[in-house]
Enzyme design. Structure first.
Site, PDB file in Angstrom:
ATOM      1  CB  SER A 178      -0.852   0.195   1.226  1.00 26.42           C
ATOM      2  OG  SER A 178      -2.491   1.145   0.922  1.00 26.42           O
ATOM      3  CD  GLU A 179      -1.014   3.922  -3.714  1.00 26.94           C
ATOM      4  OE1 GLU A 179      -0.695   2.395  -3.487  1.00 26.94           O
ATOM      5  OE2 GLU A 179      -2.138   4.677  -4.111  1.00 26.94           O
ATOM      6  CG  ASN A 180      -0.619   3.941   2.938  1.00 22.77           C
ATOM      7  OD1 ASN A 180      -1.151   3.354   2.076  1.00 22.77           O
ATOM      8  ND2 ASN A 180      -1.178   3.975   3.921  1.00 22.77           N
TER       9      ASN A 180
END
Lengths: 233, 218
Positions: free
Chosen positions: B46-48
């Site tokens: 998840s790119e966060n």
């Protein structure tokens, strides 16, 4: 504050020197890991004409969204600005300037700003509206655009735990943009849930060294959840 | 019959391989996580700043500090790791993520993708999509083949502002699975009961139709 002790005791003191038309780099992703009390202090101070770089602009009534209520933000540099009606209205009327920046490029611009790297080449945005007007260079048969570093007069961020020297630990995905945001500000202000005495944090477990932190304050946090999604047992 | 959302997700999941690190975009791509075979290990990025995203939490497990890129509360699987946004996009930009799946408004036969902006309508921003399409080598775009009024979304040239240029090689629509090579769409599979003619009629860009185009199986 003396020596390496970065602790300040009031939010007023934490943002002393913040003036109209300054640039602020802010940590947080959505409402996760945002410096919510520092944002409230900016609202209380009524500072205007701000340029703010942050992945998002909060939502109506929360996070950076509260600074829109009194038109304190002049320009927003962000990757995603949905879920905010007031933002949309001010953007459409032209009161608020918006520079949409890809999320990874934004993170890297902050990192570069803090690391003394004035610009970098990235494939992200080449051939898109983001790449318009930017220098293009070919490396190994592929095109890249030149993106410049971001610098803030202030940076505001949230961490989980700190010692008095400003050595920081973050918690779960509340880390997000916070470490880079802190490094990119001339005066970096960090609020945390807990401050411990020096020596109580294991040096191997520190996520960001205190050298990047100028002012540290302990606060209490609402931690609003944007999308509460659950499964049943 | 056009594929349902669940069938699209199932077909995406057939692209997973054991040991893959995968980034799934919001919407149908995320649903594909429900169809990871039991005998396969896939780790979701998840790119966060999370590698090893798990299911939604139980009510009592909800943690405001643990969300995915869609800002939804999630959990972590054993073996998960947490990192900053810069680190997250370094692993994306550096080509370390094995597969990226995301949605789009339009794709063209040059491999261009438009997915973040419709001029004149509300502009919300590209989030991490531009970084993902530029950084990943193995990308699957999931989308409907045509608009409700029958206008193709698989074009000779995208009409909307681009998210990425020349970076898409595989598209899964509700009607077909197609590769993109040498400026052409190449039809690989059909949705069950959908004819090659129907697909050709709704494809704007040049379409290569091999002799044998099998139906998808689930």
């Amino acid at each position: 504050m003396s020596g390496f002790d970065k602790v300040v005791t009031s939010y007023e003191e934490a943002l002393e020197g913040l003036e109209d038309n300054m640039t602020i780099i802010a940590g947080g992703f959505g409402l996760c890991g945002i410096p919510e009390n520092l944002i409230k202090e900016i609202k209380r101070r009524g500072t205007k004409g701000l340029t703010i770089a942050s992945n998002n602009a909060g939502v109506d009534g929360k996070g950076l969204g509260i600074l829109l209520e009194d038109q304190q933000i002049k320009k927003m540099i962000a990757s995603y600005v949905g879920e905010n009606a007031l933002f949309e209205a001010q953007m459409m009327s032209g009161e608020l300037e918006v520079e949409l920046t890809p999320q990874g490029t934004l993170a890297e611009k902050m990192r570069a700003g803090g690391a003394g790297i004035p610009a970098f080449f990235t494939a992200t945005g080449y051939g898109t509206p983001v790449g318009e007007g930017k220098e293009v260079r070919e490396f190994d048969g592929r095109n890249y655009i030149l993106e410049e570093a971001l610098y803030g007069d202030f940076s505001i961020a949230k961490a989980w735990k700190a010692d008095r020297y400003g050595n920081l630990m973050f918690r779960k995905t509340a880390r997000n943009f916070n470490p880079m945001a802190i490094t990119a500000g001339k005066i970096s202000v960090v609020e945390v849930e807990e401050i411990v005495e020096v020596g109580q944090l294991d040096p191997d477990e520190i996520h960001l060294p205190g050298i990047y932190v100028n002012r540290l304050i302990q606060g209490t946090f609402e931690k609003t959840i944007e999308q509460r999604t659950v499964r049943s047992a | 019959m056009a594929l349902t959302r669940e069938q699209l997700a199932q077909r995406v999941a057939q692209e997973f391989k054991d040991g893959y690190y995968v980034n799934l975009g919001i919407g149908i791509p995320t649903l594909a996580a429900n169809y990871i075979p039991d005998d396969m290990q896939v780790m979701l990025q998840s790119e966060n700043g999370l590698l090893g995203m798990g299911a939604f939490p139980l009510d009592e497990e909800v943690d405001a500090d643990l969300i995915n890129a869609g800002k939804q509360t999630v959990t972590m699987v054993p073996g998960a790791s947490i990192f900053s946004s810069a680190e997250s996009f370094a692993m994306i930009r550096g080509g370390h993520v094995d597969l990226t799946v995301l949605g789009a408004f339009e794709v063209d036969c040059q491999g261009n993708i438009a997915s973040y902006m419709i001029p004149g309508k509300l502009i919300k921003g590209m989030g991490g999509a531009m970084d993902l399409v530029a950084g990943a080598d193995n990308i699957i775009v999931t989308m409907t083949h045509a608009s409700k009024s029958g206008a193709s979304k698989l074009l000779a040239e995208c009409t909307l502002p681009l998210t990425g240029k020349g970076c898409i090689k595989r598209v899964l629509t509700d009607l077909a699975l197609m590769d993109i090579a040498d400026g052409k769409f190449i039809l690989r599979e059909r949705a069950p009961g959908v004819t090659v003619e129907e697909i050709a009629k709704l494809t704007g860009g040049e379409l290569v139709i091999p002799d044998n185009v099998p139906e998808m199986t689930f």
